[in-house]
Design a protein around this motif. Structure first.
Motif, PDB file in Angstrom:
ATOM      1  N   MET A   1      54.027 -28.805  81.078  1.00 65.02           N
ATOM      2  CA  MET A   1      53.290 -28.292  79.958  1.00 65.02           C
ATOM      3  C   MET A   1      53.055 -29.369  78.834  1.00 65.02           C
ATOM      4  SD  MET A   1      54.021 -25.240  77.040  1.00 65.02           S
ATOM      5  CE  MET A   1      53.933 -23.793  78.368  1.00 65.02           C
ATOM      6  N   ILE A   2      51.949 -29.413  78.543  1.00 63.18           N
ATOM      7  CA  ILE A   2      51.239 -30.518  77.377  1.00 63.18           C
ATOM      8  C   ILE A   2      51.395 -29.754  76.098  1.00 63.18           C
ATOM      9  CG2 ILE A   2      49.462 -31.993  76.673  1.00 63.18           C
ATOM     10  CD1 ILE A   2      48.635 -32.253  79.446  1.00 63.18           C
ATOM     11  N   ILE A   3      52.132 -30.453  75.168  1.00 59.60           N
ATOM     12  CA  ILE A   3      52.081 -29.753  73.780  1.00 59.60           C
ATOM     13  C   ILE A   3      51.514 -30.827  72.808  1.00 59.60           C
ATOM     14  CG2 ILE A   3      53.489 -28.800  71.890  1.00 59.60           C
ATOM     15  CD1 ILE A   3      55.239 -27.978  73.961  1.00 59.60           C
ATOM     16  N   ASP A   4      50.532 -30.645  72.204  1.00 59.25           N
ATOM     17  CA  ASP A   4      49.956 -31.437  70.823  1.00 59.25           C
ATOM     18  C   ASP A   4      51.120 -31.227  69.701  1.00 59.25           C
ATOM     19  OD1 ASP A   4      48.982 -32.791  69.029  1.00 59.25           O
ATOM     20  OD2 ASP A   4      46.988 -31.789  69.043  1.00 59.25           O
ATOM     21  N   ALA A   5      51.872 -32.307  69.405  1.00 59.89           N
ATOM     22  CA  ALA A   5      52.986 -32.129  68.530  1.00 59.89           C
ATOM     23  C   ALA A   5      52.567 -32.279  66.955  1.00 59.89           C
ATOM     24  CB  ALA A   5      54.174 -32.758  68.883  1.00 59.89           C
ATOM     25  N   HIS A   6      51.171 -32.623  66.776  1.00 60.74           N
ATOM     26  CA  HIS A   6      50.966 -32.970  65.434  1.00 60.74           C
ATOM     27  C   HIS A   6      49.367 -32.765  65.232  1.00 60.74           C
ATOM     28  CE1 HIS A   6      50.173 -36.202  62.392  1.00 60.74           C
ATOM     29  NE2 HIS A   6      50.260 -35.225  61.509  1.00 60.74           N
ATOM     30  N   ALA A   7      49.049 -31.704  64.503  1.00 62.63           N
ATOM     31  CA  ALA A   7      47.889 -31.452  64.415  1.00 62.63           C
ATOM     32  C   ALA A   7      47.556 -30.479  62.899  1.00 62.63           C
ATOM     33  CB  ALA A   7      47.137 -30.395  65.471  1.00 62.63           C
TER      34      ALA A   7
ATOM     35  N   SER B   1      62.261 -40.842  76.032  1.00 62.39           N
ATOM     36  CA  SER B   1      62.814 -39.644  75.080  1.00 62.39           C
ATOM     37  C   SER B   1      62.607 -40.089  73.697  1.00 62.39           C
ATOM     38  CB  SER B   1      64.170 -39.720  75.534  1.00 62.39           C
ATOM     39  OG  SER B   1      64.793 -40.891  75.193  1.00 62.39           O
ATOM     40  N   LYS B   2      62.060 -40.722  73.212  1.00 64.75           N
ATOM     41  CA  LYS B   2      62.005 -41.239  71.839  1.00 64.75           C
ATOM     42  C   LYS B   2      60.341 -41.138  71.414  1.00 64.75           C
ATOM     43  CE  LYS B   2      64.854 -41.149  69.811  1.00 64.75           C
ATOM     44  NZ  LYS B   2      65.579 -42.248  69.112  1.00 64.75           N
ATOM     45  N   VAL B   3      59.620 -40.842  72.197  1.00 69.10           N
ATOM     46  CA  VAL B   3      58.012 -40.759  71.923  1.00 69.10           C
ATOM     47  C   VAL B   3      57.670 -39.396  72.144  1.00 69.10           C
ATOM     48  CG1 VAL B   3      55.931 -41.979  72.243  1.00 69.10           C
ATOM     49  CG2 VAL B   3      57.819 -43.263  72.245  1.00 69.10           C
ATOM     50  N   ILE B   4      56.892 -38.994  71.132  1.00 70.26           N
ATOM     51  CA  ILE B   4      56.123 -37.689  71.238  1.00 70.26           C
ATOM     52  C   ILE B   4      54.784 -37.765  71.326  1.00 70.26           C
ATOM     53  CG2 ILE B   4      56.160 -35.387  69.796  1.00 70.26           C
ATOM     54  CD1 ILE B   4      59.046 -35.904  69.221  1.00 70.26           C
TER      55      ILE B   4
ATOM     56  N   LEU C   1      53.940 -45.035  83.636  1.00 74.32           N
ATOM     57  CA  LEU C   1      55.135 -44.380  83.419  1.00 74.32           C
ATOM     58  C   LEU C   1      55.268 -43.707  84.770  1.00 74.32           C
ATOM     59  CD1 LEU C   1      54.268 -42.625  79.805  1.00 74.32           C
ATOM     60  CD2 LEU C   1      55.915 -44.488  80.348  1.00 74.32           C
ATOM     61  N   SER C   2      56.816 -43.040  84.710  1.00 69.23           N
ATOM     62  CA  SER C   2      56.775 -41.983  85.863  1.00 69.23           C
ATOM     63  C   SER C   2      56.467 -40.849  85.638  1.00 69.23           C
ATOM     64  CB  SER C   2      58.625 -42.175  86.286  1.00 69.23           C
ATOM     65  OG  SER C   2      59.132 -41.666  85.210  1.00 69.23           O
ATOM     66  N   ASP C   3      56.406 -39.926  86.507  1.00 70.86           N
ATOM     67  CA  ASP C   3      56.071 -38.387  86.421  1.00 70.86           C
ATOM     68  C   ASP C   3      56.997 -37.898  85.129  1.00 70.86           C
ATOM     69  OD1 ASP C   3      53.849 -38.695  87.718  1.00 70.86           O
ATOM     70  OD2 ASP C   3      54.790 -37.370  89.623  1.00 70.86           O
ATOM     71  N   ARG C   4      58.230 -38.244  85.237  1.00 67.03           N
ATOM     72  CA  ARG C   4      59.182 -37.496  84.451  1.00 67.03           C
ATOM     73  C   ARG C   4      58.927 -38.143  82.873  1.00 67.03           C
ATOM     74  NH1 ARG C   4      64.301 -38.858  82.331  1.00 67.03           N
ATOM     75  NH2 ARG C   4      65.648 -36.788  81.821  1.00 67.03           N
ATOM     76  N   GLU C   5      58.831 -39.402  82.874  1.00 68.58           N
ATOM     77  CA  GLU C   5      58.645 -40.044  81.523  1.00 68.58           C
ATOM     78  C   GLU C   5      57.513 -39.463  80.773  1.00 68.58           C
ATOM     79  OE1 GLU C   5      60.605 -44.486  82.129  1.00 68.58           O
ATOM     80  OE2 GLU C   5      58.486 -44.072  82.867  1.00 68.58           O
ATOM     81  N   ARG C   6      56.306 -39.203  81.699  1.00 66.98           N
ATOM     82  CA  ARG C   6      55.115 -38.874  81.135  1.00 66.98           C
ATOM     83  C   ARG C   6      55.481 -37.415  80.608  1.00 66.98           C
ATOM     84  NH1 ARG C   6      51.132 -41.877  82.029  1.00 66.98           N
ATOM     85  NH2 ARG C   6      51.843 -42.165  84.275  1.00 66.98           N
TER      86      ARG C   6
ATOM     87  N   GLY D   1      55.425 -33.507  76.304  1.00 69.65           N
ATOM     88  CA  GLY D   1      55.895 -32.026  75.947  1.00 69.65           C
ATOM     89  C   GLY D   1      57.529 -31.745  76.041  1.00 69.65           C
ATOM     90  N   GLY D   2      58.031 -32.379  76.821  1.00 60.74           N
ATOM     91  CA  GLY D   2      59.707 -32.267  76.817  1.00 60.74           C
ATOM     92  C   GLY D   2      60.275 -32.563  75.762  1.00 60.74           C
ATOM     93  N   ASN D   3      60.028 -33.880  75.021  1.00 63.00           N
ATOM     94  CA  ASN D   3      60.832 -34.110  73.837  1.00 63.00           C
ATOM     95  C   ASN D   3      60.485 -33.100  72.719  1.00 63.00           C
ATOM     96  OD1 ASN D   3      61.762 -36.421  75.356  1.00 63.00           O
ATOM     97  ND2 ASN D   3      60.003 -37.624  74.522  1.00 63.00           N
ATOM     98  N   ILE D   4      59.369 -32.780  72.427  1.00 63.56           N
ATOM     99  CA  ILE D   4      58.978 -31.712  71.000  1.00 63.56           C
ATOM    100  C   ILE D   4      59.431 -30.437  71.605  1.00 63.56           C
ATOM    101  CG2 ILE D   4      56.728 -31.059  71.995  1.00 63.56           C
ATOM    102  CD1 ILE D   4      58.025 -31.683  68.368  1.00 63.56           C
ATOM    103  N   ARG D   5      59.616 -30.058  72.914  1.00 64.28           N
ATOM    104  CA  ARG D   5      60.171 -28.792  73.112  1.00 64.28           C
ATOM    105  C   ARG D   5      61.636 -28.702  73.006  1.00 64.28           C
ATOM    106  NH1 ARG D   5      57.286 -28.893  78.280  1.00 64.28           N
ATOM    107  NH2 ARG D   5      59.075 -29.483  79.206  1.00 64.28           N
ATOM    108  N   GLY D   6      62.417 -29.899  73.133  1.00 60.10           N
ATOM    109  CA  GLY D   6      63.653 -30.097  72.818  1.00 60.10           C
ATOM    110  C   GLY D   6      63.825 -30.009  71.494  1.00 60.10           C
TER     111      GLY D   6
END
Length: 250
Positions: A1-7, A205-208, A230-235, A240-245
């Motif tokens: 899932m793609i999340i725009d973390a800053h709008a 893991s430190k970029v959003i 990037l790898s698929d996991r990194e992308r 989305g993964g980092n902001i979800r967490g």
């Protein structure tokens, strides 16, 4: 899932929520984190820098709340003025209403990151498990180094620094994000080279991912992340993964 973390959304012709939702769908983005906008009219930034205009210092948190209630795609961050004597109480109320974190704006409100009132807000966010997001103020007390010191003082609180810290390359921000578990960098308006080099230094893991809508278009900002080697996991982490967490999203 793609999340725009800053709008940013606002009851304006250029930042209305209805228009942003259309842009999200066009961009293939499923969710977004929205903050109050239009305290500074981003179409006229030079007039604020030159002192011809003054910001509207009252955040439109009610508009963000209404927007979140109108669409399951949206997640709200509340903005409070740290200089307000009731800032902590107001943030507590916003968190009880369902806001997922705190936005502060040193370009609008004349506080400094080392201030006691900012410390009180950071402490509350740590207790509640919600992040703080801010840009630099480009003045003493509101620069990358000051934000980093705040993050070091409150290790239980997660901090997001907008625009990769800013400038073409903010090495200080990248170094701090690599060192601190609780400091994250958001990609909007950041140069491709700076984003790429930062990911190498800090790990994905430190970029959003964020767009800084309406100043930039989510699809345009998204393309920078798609172009990174990037790898698929990194992308997935960045998109989305980092902001979800950080927001404890399912």
């Amino acid at each position: 899932m793609i999340i725009d973390a800053h709008a940013h959304v606002s009851p304006t012709t250029y930042g209305a929520t209805e228009q942003y939702l259309k842009v999200l769908r066009q961009s293939g983005i499923e969710q977004a984190v929205i903050c109050p906008g239009a305290m500074l009219d981003v179409r006229k930034m030079s007039e604020y820098v030159s002192g011809q205009k003054k910001p509207d210092a009252v955040p439109k948190n009610d508009y963000v709340s209404q927007s979140v209630q109108s669409s399951p795609m949206l997640i709200g961050m509340a903005c409070v003025d740290p200089c307000d004597p009731q800032a902590v109480e107001k943030l507590e109320q916003y968190l009880e209403q369902g806001f997922r974190g705190l936005m502060v704006s040193p370009l609008v409100h004349k506080f400094s990151f080392p201030d006691d009132n900012m410390a009180a807000l950071a402490s509350l966010c740590g207790e509640r498990g919600v992040p703080i997001i801010s840009h630099n103020g480009w003045r003493p007390g509101a620069n990358t180094a000051d934000y980093v010191l705040l993050a070091k003082k409150f290790p239980r609180t997660n901090f997001i620094l907008e625009h990769m810290g800013a400038l073409p390359t903010d090495v200080e921000a990248a170094n701090a994000a690599a060192e601190l578990d609780n400091l994250f960098l958001e990609t909007s308006l950041g140069s491709y080279l700076h984003v790429s080099e930062t990911v190498k230094k800090t790990g994905a893991s430190k970029v959003i991912f964020g767009s800084e809508y309406p100043l930039s278009h989510p699809a345009l900002e998204l393309q920078k992340v798609f172009l990174l080697p990037l790898s698929d996991r990194e992308r997935e982490q960045i998109l989305g993964g980092n902001i979800r967490g950080l927001l404890h999203l399912a």
